[in-house]
Design an enzyme around this catalytic site. Structure first.
Site, PDB file in Angstrom:
ATOM      1  CD  GLN A  60      -3.281  -0.413   2.340  1.00  0.00           C
ATOM      2  OE1 GLN A  60      -3.473  -1.937   3.316  1.00  0.00           O
ATOM      3  NE2 GLN A  60      -3.257   0.013   2.471  1.00  0.00           N
TER       4      GLN A  60
ATOM      5  NE  ARG B 176     -14.615   1.003   3.235  1.00  0.00           N
ATOM      6  CZ  ARG B 176     -14.452   0.046   2.082  1.00  0.00           C
ATOM      7  NH1 ARG B 176     -14.653  -0.803   2.059  1.00  0.00           N
ATOM      8  NH2 ARG B 176     -15.113   1.296   1.023  1.00  0.00           N
ATOM      9  CB  CYS B 177     -10.219   3.356  10.361  1.00  0.00           C
ATOM     10  SG  CYS B 177      -9.091   2.931  11.800  1.00  0.00           S
TER      11      CYS B 177
ATOM     12  CD  GLU C  36      -9.927   5.000   5.600  1.00  0.00           C
ATOM     13  OE1 GLU C  36      -9.377   5.650   6.368  1.00  0.00           O
ATOM     14  OE2 GLU C  36      -8.256   4.195   4.697  1.00  0.00           O
TER      15      GLU C  36
HETATM   16  O1  CDP Z   1      -6.793   6.294   0.239  1.00  0.00           O
HETATM   17  P1  CDP Z   1      -7.981   6.102  -0.430  1.00  0.00           P
HETATM   18  O2  CDP Z   1      -8.282   5.556  -1.879  1.00  0.00           O
HETATM   19  O3  CDP Z   1      -8.744   4.830   0.480  1.00  0.00           O
HETATM   20  O4  CDP Z   1      -9.685   6.870   0.050  1.00  0.00           O
HETATM   21  P2  CDP Z   1     -10.384   7.995  -0.499  1.00  0.00           P
HETATM   22  O5  CDP Z   1      -9.453   9.307  -0.766  1.00  0.00           O
HETATM   23  O6  CDP Z   1     -11.606   8.488   0.688  1.00  0.00           O
HETATM   24  O7  CDP Z   1     -11.178   7.778  -1.973  1.00  0.00           O
HETATM   25  C1  CDP Z   1     -11.831   6.892  -1.971  1.00  0.00           C
HETATM   26  C2  CDP Z   1     -11.779   7.038  -3.549  1.00  0.00           C
HETATM   27  O8  CDP Z   1     -13.339   8.130  -3.946  1.00  0.00           O
HETATM   28  C3  CDP Z   1     -10.805   7.873  -4.180  1.00  0.00           C
HETATM   29  O9  CDP Z   1     -11.632   7.062  -5.811  1.00  0.00           O
HETATM   30  C4  CDP Z   1     -11.695   9.210  -4.080  1.00  0.00           C
HETATM   31  O10 CDP Z   1     -11.046  10.131  -5.209  1.00  0.00           O
HETATM   32  C5  CDP Z   1     -13.264   9.005  -4.438  1.00  0.00           C
HETATM   33  N1  CDP Z   1     -13.725  10.627  -3.846  1.00  0.00           N
HETATM   34  C6  CDP Z   1     -14.798  11.165  -4.673  1.00  0.00           C
HETATM   35  O11 CDP Z   1     -14.967  10.867  -5.054  1.00  0.00           O
HETATM   36  N2  CDP Z   1     -14.919  12.182  -3.874  1.00  0.00           N
HETATM   37  C7  CDP Z   1     -14.125  12.727  -2.462  1.00  0.00           C
HETATM   38  N3  CDP Z   1     -14.666  13.568  -1.841  1.00  0.00           N
HETATM   39  C8  CDP Z   1     -13.890  11.786  -1.768  1.00  0.00           C
HETATM   40  C9  CDP Z   1     -13.002  10.388  -2.528  1.00  0.00           C
END
Ligand code: CDP
Length: 805
Positions: A236, A383-384, A759
């Site tokens: 990761q 997942r947090c 998360e």
């Molecule tokens: O770090 P990780 O990718 O696990 O988590 P994240 O930043 O929460 O993003 C998860 C997915 O949701 C990604 O494809 C982000 O681009 C999308 N996302 C989104 O569309 N809009 C947001 N405000 C936050 C996340």
């Protein structure tokens, strides 16, 4: 080429930028069998490694006899700690400042610990040979209870004997790791002493495991001619792995290339470094051949990083009318045989100090004691974001316990204690600055959406019917309002092994107006290739479909700290926007030159720069891209590319209101989720469809954790849940329908106002399910019962409350 026929709305739609539910570009490969996972990698002469693992949770290793194993044709080597010791690789540093045995060095501390590593021509021979390695063990007393461990004479970590200082300060006992304190102890105790009402409870968040569908693995390939090591793996954080491999192996960092290919789920399990990586690298260096190691399911569940296992003793003080005045928490954290928690260095208990949650609590104190036991090491953010799940579960249970004590409606108790919209940025008693929020709006919307009043009326009728013997099913209404904390950095607070937690993006625009972007993060299913291209599309006006995203190759991607803790959008997403803005700034100069006006006389319009006051005179981004490569523009270098390393000024604080309505059969303990409503606020929404998918997946994992999933040990330290027969992984059969909803409160410091979301559903989901179970039994006297709420444990609650006659 100049296109004046499309409306601005049509031009925006063509970009498929931020706010559009663009379909996942990854899925074309994944649904047609074209994914490329670690175990898909095949190389000439590739060998396979398999571990000999300890059947005992605590034992001295008297001897290891390799002869029978080495005698099998096809076995190339059998490594033990003795072989690794001359290289200094029999122990490795952990992310938490402790050290961990790579292969058993004199003793084992948990069942499934790596004792020897067999390298053979294929995985079948390796597995057969591992069976033939004879290990002579002398059993030692086993400690699986952290409270017992702190009283016991048995010394688990003999290597630390006599050391009264650990990585995080003084050690109080030979099985104690650290004490971490936050907040004002004296002031909190004073508030508790004077309060009208104090509710006290032990809240246990049981040990569980991220259990990604793809287990951990790697292929190490040492090219003895070039001296270059290529390490493919389920990482990761590929750059951090490269640095760690360099530091512990002594290989120069430029001679190491780490590649994370497609990853089948991580959820924190693939952040740390495992013995399999070290042994495979050593085996490849020694043999000069590629060496693959891939865990099986039992190995993954028994030996790789677990999650949670926090015993949280809480006290919450309030006035008679329910205004919370203080919060006290003492946590006993079971870290297993080695402290291998994956947390930023200055936070040995992660972000547990977000445990004041969504509430304006003026005084608070938190202490966490880390303890060694005979269990697997780890302590990852499943997942947090670094223990925020434990923190959210703790406060959301304490609110319910306080509501019982006050005989108040738990929704109303929350409402009167929420931080108000005009209090943001909000300074919490335990040291955080919440960036933005509007909790009352979200809460009211959620209660209205589920008809909260109607549900309570139905519940009251159900209780009457139950008492009258007309039904054996109870109705539980599980409420949760959670506040997340995601996006580590800032570098001044957050580092891992000394590496500041910034992130990065590099964008190169090609002459014909398409682009490639490379990031320091790595998708494990989150859809980064889809969403990060959308950020760029909106920022620079090239269609997302014309932008390739690449992550996970340390030879090509800029240095980044990787993907976990929902940090990708808050940190790498911000880097992406900033890199795109650098490109747009240069494009503005090119456009002005081409239009023969001053830089300040052009303005941005969706996908082009137009002359101010003369919108018919413009240059599209596509035209500008070509000009960057074929015109000699005075004062400008040719080309159009940019890189950004983004150090966030603060975390982002997404939040949400979740409500679970559950039917519970008191005779069988069976539960049925009738309704699950999830309102998330993650600031600016990049891709609503992907967000919905993230919420569905995260709530399903929350359902698993709350309602059945656990890593359970017996008193001898045997893992009782090491297969998917015993470890609950929900299928479509158990998964209920979810209703998703949202409010939008942008982050004031993030370039596009986005907060993380991946998360949140796990953080909010677990207390919603658990509170539903508790709420069903509340009228019959239940105050607190430990998760997971499987059928047997629910039956026991009913039985304990005298419901079985
Ligand atoms: O770090 P990780 O990718 O696990 O988590 P994240 O930043 O929460 O993003 C998860 C997915 O949701 C990604 O494809 C982000 O681009 C999308 N996302 C989104 O569309 N809009 C947001 N405000 C936050 C996340």
């Amino acid at each position: 080429m100049n296109d004046q026929t499309l409306t601005p709305e049509e031009r925006v739609a063509n970009l498929k930028g931020m706010g559009s539910s663009r379909k996942r570009v990854e899925d074309v490969r994944f649904t047609q069998g074209k994914g490329n996972y670690v175990d898909d990698i095949k190389m000439d002469g590739m060998l396979f490694g398999a571990f000999v693992r300890s059947p005992y949770a605590h034992a001295r290793v008297v001897s290891v006899n390799k002869e029978a194993a080495l005698a099998i044709p096809g076995v190339v080597a059998v490594l033990t700690a003795e072989d690794l010791a001359p290289l200094g690789l029999h122990w490795m540093p952990t992310l938490a400042g402790d050290k961990q045995m790579v292969l058993a060095d004199g003793k084992v501390l948990f069942q499934g610990q790596e004792v020897a590593y067999v390298v053979a021509e294929n995985r079948y021979i390796a597995a057969d040979a591992a069976e033939l390695v004879e290990v002579d063990y002398e059993e030692l007393p086993v400690l699986t209870d952290p409270f017992e461990a702190l009283k016991s004479d048995v010394v688990l970590r003999e290597d630390l004997a006599g050391q009264t200082e650990g990585a995080h300060g003084p050690r109080k006992h030979h099985n104690h790791i650290f004490t971490w304190e936050q907040g004002d102890k004296d002031a909190t105790e004073a508030v508790l002493g004077e309060a009208d009402v104090v509710a006290e409870e032990m809240v246990y968040y049981h040990r569980t495991h991220p259990c990604p569908l793809e287990t951990c693995g790697c292929v190490a390939s040492m090219d003895k001619v070039t001296g270059k090591l290529t390490l493919y793996g389920t990482f990761q954080a590929p750059h951090a792995i490269r640095t760690v491999v360099s530091l512990i192996s002594g290989l120069a960092e430029h001679n190491i290339r780490v590649i994370s290919p497609d990853i089948g789920g991580g959820f924190g399990n693939k952040v740390g470094a495992y013995a399999g990586y070290v042994c495979s690298v050593v085996a490849s260096i020694v043999t000069g051949q590629p060496v693959k190691w891939v865990e099986n399911r039992m190995e993954n569940l028994m030996s790789t990083a677990f999650a949670r296992d926090y015993w949280m003793q809480g006290k919450i003080a309030a006035t008679k009318d329910g205004k919370i005045t203080g919060l006290w928490c003492h946590t006993t954290a079971d870290h297993g045989g080695f402290d291998a928690c994956a947390d930023p260095t200055k936070f040995p208990a992660g972000f547990m100090n977000i445990c004041t949650g969504s509430y304006d609590i003026p005084t608070a104190y938190l202490a966490v004691d880390g303890v060694y036991t005979n269990k697997a090491p780890g302590g990852v953010a499943y997942r947090c974001s670094f223990r925020v799940t434990e923190a959210a579960y703790f406060i959301e249970r304490m609110i319910e316990v306080l509501a019982i004590k006050l005989n108040m409606d738990a929704a109303e108790l929350r409402r009167i204690n929420f931080i108000k919209a005009d209090q943001f940025p909000y300074q919490s008693a335990l040291g955080w600055e919440y960036d933005s929020g509007d909790y009352h709006t979200a809460w009211d919307k959620a209660l209205k959406a589920v008809d909260y009043e109607g549900l309570r009326a139905e519940q009251a009728q159900r209780i009457e019917d139950f008492k009258a013997g007309k039904t054996r099913k109870l109705l539980g209404i599980g409420l949760t309002h959670f506040t997340e904390i995601v996006g580590a950095g800032p570098v001044k607070n957050c580092d891992i092994l000394g590496l500041g937690m910034f992130d990065s993006c590099e964008i190169r625009i090609h002459p014909t107006g398409s682009a490639i972007a490379r990031l320091g993060t790595i998708s494990q299913g989150q859809g980064h290739a889809t969403t990060f291209a959308q950020i760029i599309a909106s920022e620079i006006g090239l269609p997302a479909d014309d932008i390739t995203l690449e992550e996970g190759d340390t030879d090509t991607a800029p240095y980044g700290l990787g993907t976990y803790g929902s940090r990708s959008t808050p940190v790498a997403g911000a880097a992406t926007a900033m890199a795109a803005r650098k490109i747009r700034a240069k494009a503005q100069m090119i456009a002005a030159y081409l239009l023969e006006v001053h830089d300040n006389d052009v303005e941005w319009d969706v996908d082009r720069f137009a002359v101010k006051g003369a919108p018919e005179r413009f240059k599209t981004m596509k035209e500008i891209a070509f000009a960057a490569y074929n015109q000699a523009i005075p004062g400008l270098e040719p080309g159009l590319e940019a890189v950004s390393y983004y150090d966030p000024p603060n975390m982002t604080y997404p939040f949400g209101a979740y409500i679970c309505v559950m039917e519970i059969d008191v005779d069988t303990g069976e539960w049925d989720v009738r309704q699950f409503y999830a309102l998330d606020d993650c600031g600016t929404r990049i891709n609503p469809m992907i967000i919905e998918g993230q919420v569905h997946g995260g709530v399903t994992e929350a359902l698993a954790i709350a309602m059945g999933q656990e890593i359970a040990y017996d008193e001898m330290g045997n893992v009782k849940t090491a297969t998917l027969m015993d470890f609950f992984l929900p299928t479509a059969w158990e998964t209920p329908n979810y209703t998703t909803d949202h409010t939008v409160t942008p982050s004031p410091h993030h370039p596009i106002g986005a907060k993380g979301v991946g998360e949140s559903p796990n953080v909010g989901g677990v207390p919603a399910f658990s509170n539903a179970v508790h709420d069903a039994f509340r009228p019959f006297g239940l105050v607190q019962s430990h998760m997971p709420h499987d059928h047997w444990r629910i039956w026991k609650i009913a039985n304990g409350l005298g419901m079985h006659g």
